[in-house]
Scaffold this motif. Sequence first.
Motif, PDB file in Angstrom:
ATOM      1  N   UNK A 197       0.853  -1.190   0.000  1.00 54.01           N
ATOM      2  CA  UNK A 197       0.000   0.000   0.000  1.00 54.01           C
ATOM      3  C   UNK A 197       0.885   1.235   0.000  1.00 54.01           C
ATOM      4  N   UNK A 198       0.501   2.178  -0.809  1.00 57.61           N
ATOM      5  CA  UNK A 198       1.250   3.426  -0.916  1.00 57.61           C
ATOM      6  C   UNK A 198       0.309   4.563  -0.578  1.00 57.61           C
ATOM      7  N   UNK A 199       0.844   5.591   0.084  1.00 55.74           N
ATOM      8  CA  UNK A 199       0.025   6.758   0.409  1.00 55.74           C
ATOM      9  C   UNK A 199      -0.663   7.259  -0.844  1.00 55.74           C
ATOM     10  N   UNK A 200      -1.819   7.764  -0.704  1.00 53.72           N
ATOM     11  CA  UNK A 200      -2.684   8.301  -1.756  1.00 53.72           C
ATOM     12  C   UNK A 200      -3.292   7.250  -2.684  1.00 53.72           C
ATOM     13  N   UNK A 201      -2.911   5.999  -2.560  1.00 47.37           N
ATOM     14  CA  UNK A 201      -3.503   4.943  -3.383  1.00 47.37           C
ATOM     15  C   UNK A 201      -4.441   4.115  -2.518  1.00 47.37           C
ATOM     16  N   UNK A 202      -5.607   3.795  -3.043  1.00 49.03           N
ATOM     17  CA  UNK A 202      -6.578   2.999  -2.294  1.00 49.03           C
ATOM     18  C   UNK A 202      -6.256   1.513  -2.319  1.00 49.03           C
ATOM     19  N   UNK A 203      -5.762   1.044  -3.446  1.00 51.15           N
ATOM     20  CA  UNK A 203      -5.504  -0.378  -3.607  1.00 51.15           C
ATOM     21  C   UNK A 203      -4.004  -0.658  -3.522  1.00 51.15           C
TER      22      UNK A 203
END
Length: 196
Positions: free
Chosen positions: A110-116
């Motif tokens: 998971x990466x910041x700003x990404x939901x998936x």
Amino acid sequence: MALFPESADDGVQGALEMQQTVAVYNQHRCQSGYLPITIGIGLHTGSLMLGTIGEQKRMESTVISDAVNLASRLEGLTKLYGAGIMISQQTLYNLNEFQKYSYRFLDRVKVKVKNKPVAVFELFDQDQPQLKQLKIKTKSNFEQAAFLYHRQAFAQAEQIFQSVLQTNPQDKAAMLYVKRCQKSQNYGVPEDWERA
């Protein structure tokens, strides 16, 4: 940070050449009585904004985008997984001849700003020949165990990761997964768990 506007292959080739240069440098370090160094490289393919500011005598360029953030995050994760080069799914899919590289699925992060979560892969062409062969030999089992882990079949996944470690005791990513499997079996699945 480096940008490769022509193709993902250029980025991968640049990363492999950097790792080869470090290997040559480490030979010199060892001959001089110093410990070898390691570097980690993260690659992602995506859109970005490139800007230049300043005046004629003082110019500065910068790049802004989620793609840059993900590449940076992958670079930071190389140490955790013991990978010299980590690439995103987008980079793998954009390679013209992906089959000529040695790679394996590592995880979904998971990466910041990404939901998936984003699927990430380890590229291990630059590893020592013996280590590279061991990763090729255990690739199928490693990826099967990672799949089981993401399906929350922690006991099965741990068993397979343990067999990977019997073949390749240096596999830092397999060690990490064994610890995760044990933790999940002992303490349950974290609340923020997202099935891949």
